[in-house]
Design a protein around this motif. Sequence first.
Motif, short mmCIF file in Angstrom:
data_model
loop_
_atom_site.label_atom_id
_atom_site.label_comp_id
_atom_site.label_asym_id
_atom_site.label_seq_id
_atom_site.Cartn_x
_atom_site.Cartn_y
_atom_site.Cartn_z
N ALA A 112 54.76 40.81 37.97
CA ALA A 112 53.57 41.15 37.69
C ALA A 112 52.88 42.30 38.39
O ALA A 112 52.86 42.38 39.29
CB ALA A 112 52.63 39.73 37.95
N VAL A 159 49.37 44.24 39.09
CA VAL A 159 47.89 44.31 39.35
C VAL A 159 47.27 45.71 39.08
O VAL A 159 47.98 46.55 39.56
CB VAL A 159 47.60 43.51 40.41
N TRP A 181 54.13 40.95 33.53
CA TRP A 181 52.80 40.88 33.12
C TRP A 181 51.98 41.80 33.92
O TRP A 181 52.35 42.45 34.89
CB TRP A 181 52.15 39.80 33.79
N CYS A 203 48.13 42.44 34.91
CA CYS A 203 46.91 41.52 35.31
C CYS A 203 45.83 42.56 35.77
O CYS A 203 45.88 43.40 36.69
CB CYS A 203 47.19 40.58 36.40
N ASP A 241 43.48 37.28 38.49
CA ASP A 241 44.00 36.99 37.13
C ASP A 241 45.19 36.75 37.01
O ASP A 241 45.74 35.60 36.16
CB ASP A 241 43.57 38.71 36.26
N PHE A 242 46.42 37.18 37.87
CA PHE A 242 47.47 36.91 38.00
C PHE A 242 47.48 35.25 38.04
O PHE A 242 48.18 34.43 37.53
CB PHE A 242 48.31 37.75 38.97
N ARG A 250 46.54 32.98 35.05
CA ARG A 250 47.46 33.18 34.19
C ARG A 250 48.67 31.99 34.63
O ARG A 250 49.17 31.38 33.91
CB ARG A 250 48.21 34.65 33.91
#
Length: 184
Positions: free
Chosen positions: A144, A146, A166, A168, A173-174, A177
Motif C-alpha cells: 500500500a 500512502v 492500494w 491510500c 485510510d489504509f 480499508r
Amino acid sequence: MPGIVILDRDGVINRDSKDYIKSTAEWQPLPGAPEAIARLNRAGWRVAVATNQSGIGRGYYDHATLSAIHHRMNQRVVEAGGTICHIEYCPHRPDEGCGCRKPAPGMLFAIQRAAGLDDLQQSWMVGDSLRDIDAGARAGCQTALVRTGNGTDCEIPVRSAFPKTWVCTDLNDFVTRLLDLDAQ
C-alpha cells in the motif's frame, strides 16, 4: 492469525524532511498515525517498522540518536494504546550496495524472522515511495502506498509498476480499508 503490517517510518508515521530527521525534536508524528497503529494492534495485527536511515552513514546522526528517536516514536504509539513489535533500519548510504536498504528486501526478511513467520504473503508493506513498494513486492508482501510524505509524487510510477498496490490517503485510510477487508 493476520501476518504483520510493516511500515516505512518517514512520511508514513512521521513528517519527512529533505534535511533528515536528526533529533527527537525533529521527529513529529503525522496526524492520527500513532492511533492508526493502535487500531491495527486492537484488530490483532502486529506492526513493525522498516526504515532507510542513511543519515547515519552520511554522519548526520549516530545510532544512539536514532535509538532515542525510535524511543520517542514508541512512546507516542504506546500513549495511543498501541505497540511496535520490531524496528529494522538500514544505516548505509545508497552507494554502499547493501542488501538491507530498500528497495532490497533484507529488512523485511529480518522482520519476518523476528516475527517467526514462514513467509510474508499475509503481510503488508506500507510506504510513501516506489522503493518501499518495490521492497514489499520483492518480499512477497501485499503493498500500500500512502499519499503522505513522498507518496503523491510517486503515485503514477507505483500504479504503473505495481498495479495491485492500494493507494491510500494516509495511514488511517489504509487501516480503515484493511480492517474493512478483514471484517468481510
